[in-house]
Each structure stands twice: as structure tokens, then as C-alpha cells.
Scaffold this motif. Sequence first.
Motif, PDB file in Angstrom:
ATOM      1  N   GLN A 228      22.963   0.501 -57.264  1.00 42.07           N
ATOM      2  CA  GLN A 228      23.385   1.846 -56.870  1.00 42.07           C
ATOM      3  C   GLN A 228      23.875   1.888 -55.423  1.00 42.07           C
ATOM      4  OE1 GLN A 228      19.987   4.288 -57.868  1.00 42.07           O
ATOM      5  NE2 GLN A 228      20.772   4.683 -59.921  1.00 42.07           N
ATOM      6  N   ALA A 229      23.380   0.967 -54.601  1.00 43.51           N
ATOM      7  CA  ALA A 229      23.805   0.908 -53.201  1.00 43.51           C
ATOM      8  C   ALA A 229      25.147   0.201 -53.043  1.00 43.51           C
ATOM      9  CB  ALA A 229      22.746   0.206 -52.358  1.00 43.51           C
ATOM     10  N   GLY A 230      25.643  -0.405 -54.111  1.00 46.65           N
ATOM     11  CA  GLY A 230      26.948  -1.039 -54.047  1.00 46.65           C
ATOM     12  C   GLY A 230      26.937  -2.550 -54.059  1.00 46.65           C
ATOM     13  N   VAL A 231      25.816  -3.150 -54.444  1.00 40.20           N
ATOM     14  CA  VAL A 231      25.751  -4.602 -54.572  1.00 40.20           C
ATOM     15  C   VAL A 231      26.234  -4.960 -55.985  1.00 40.20           C
ATOM     16  CG1 VAL A 231      24.255  -6.632 -54.472  1.00 40.20           C
ATOM     17  CG2 VAL A 231      23.800  -4.684 -52.973  1.00 40.20           C
ATOM     18  N   LYS A 232      27.001  -6.042 -56.084  1.00 44.08           N
ATOM     19  CA  LYS A 232      27.544  -6.454 -57.383  1.00 44.08           C
ATOM     20  C   LYS A 232      26.424  -6.630 -58.404  1.00 44.08           C
ATOM     21  CE  LYS A 232      31.506  -9.049 -55.667  1.00 44.08           C
ATOM     22  NZ  LYS A 232      32.072 -10.405 -55.491  1.00 44.08           N
ATOM     23  N   GLU A 233      26.564  -5.916 -59.508  1.00 41.58           N
ATOM     24  CA  GLU A 233      25.561  -5.982 -60.572  1.00 41.58           C
ATOM     25  C   GLU A 233      25.437  -7.396 -61.130  1.00 41.58           C
ATOM     26  OE1 GLU A 233      24.332  -3.632 -64.669  1.00 41.58           O
ATOM     27  OE2 GLU A 233      26.175  -3.083 -63.630  1.00 41.58           O
TER      28      GLU A 233
ATOM     29  N   GLN B 247      21.401  -2.698 -47.058  1.00 37.43           N
ATOM     30  CA  GLN B 247      22.633  -2.330 -46.346  1.00 37.43           C
ATOM     31  C   GLN B 247      23.497  -3.559 -46.095  1.00 37.43           C
ATOM     32  OE1 GLN B 247      21.019  -0.308 -42.931  1.00 37.43           O
ATOM     33  NE2 GLN B 247      21.085   1.686 -43.930  1.00 37.43           N
ATOM     34  N   HIS B 248      22.881  -4.635 -45.675  1.00 39.11           N
ATOM     35  CA  HIS B 248      23.625  -5.868 -45.440  1.00 39.11           C
ATOM     36  C   HIS B 248      24.334  -6.320 -46.717  1.00 39.11           C
ATOM     37  CE1 HIS B 248      24.562  -9.949 -44.125  1.00 39.11           C
ATOM     38  NE2 HIS B 248      23.997 -10.365 -45.241  1.00 39.11           N
ATOM     39  N   LEU B 249      23.585  -6.361 -47.811  1.00 40.03           N
ATOM     40  CA  LEU B 249      24.159  -6.807 -49.076  1.00 40.03           C
ATOM     41  C   LEU B 249      25.281  -5.888 -49.546  1.00 40.03           C
ATOM     42  CD1 LEU B 249      20.873  -7.808 -50.911  1.00 40.03           C
ATOM     43  CD2 LEU B 249      22.758  -9.356 -50.346  1.00 40.03           C
ATOM     44  N   SER B 250      25.112  -4.587 -49.379  1.00 41.02           N
ATOM     45  CA  SER B 250      26.107  -3.646 -49.884  1.00 41.02           C
ATOM     46  C   SER B 250      27.382  -3.631 -49.043  1.00 41.02           C
ATOM     47  CB  SER B 250      25.522  -2.239 -49.984  1.00 41.02           C
ATOM     48  OG  SER B 250      25.259  -1.716 -48.702  1.00 41.02           O
TER      49      SER B 250
END
Length: 98
Positions: free
Chosen positions: A37-42, A85-88
Amino acid sequence: MPLLEEVKAALRITTNDEGIKGEVQELINSAKIDLVQAGVKESLVNMDEPDAIIKRAIKTYAKANFGYDNPEAGRFYESYVMLKQHLSLYGDYKAAGS
């Protein structure tokens, strides 16, 4: 080692009680959903063997949310938010359109 066992080890859990294992698995699932949901590749989050930084995020999420009397929960939560945050935001992990 399966992710469930790695997270149990990170939480210092040695029992194989099904209730505890179920709770830990729910934390893993919740962390994965939150990362996506934070924007990291599923596709990276839901790999059979996620990479080290995704595993670290999941373990940190579990440490922040496991148990009732955890005086370090706030510190673990802040660490998790920073990892998320870093990952997203990092290109290799960022989902398209995020």
C-alpha cells in the motif's frame, strides 16, 4: 529458513504453539500489505524468499506490533516507517505509478 521461522526468531519465540504462529503469520501478512500500500512492488514483497531489506522491514514491523508490554515498540515502529519510506521511494523497489 521460512519467513515465519525468521520472524519468530527475531521476536525470540521458541514455541511452536499454533496460536502464536498464527499471530506471527498475521503480522507478516499485515506488514506485506502495508508495504504494498505504501508503493513497494508487490512482486518483491510477496516473493517466496524476499531480499534482506524487505525481510528487515517485516521483522521490524513484527517487533513493533507483537505483545502488549513492549517498551521498545515505538522505536521499532519508527524504524519500520523509515524502512518503508526508503523502499517505497527507491527505484528498484518502487511500484509503477507510485
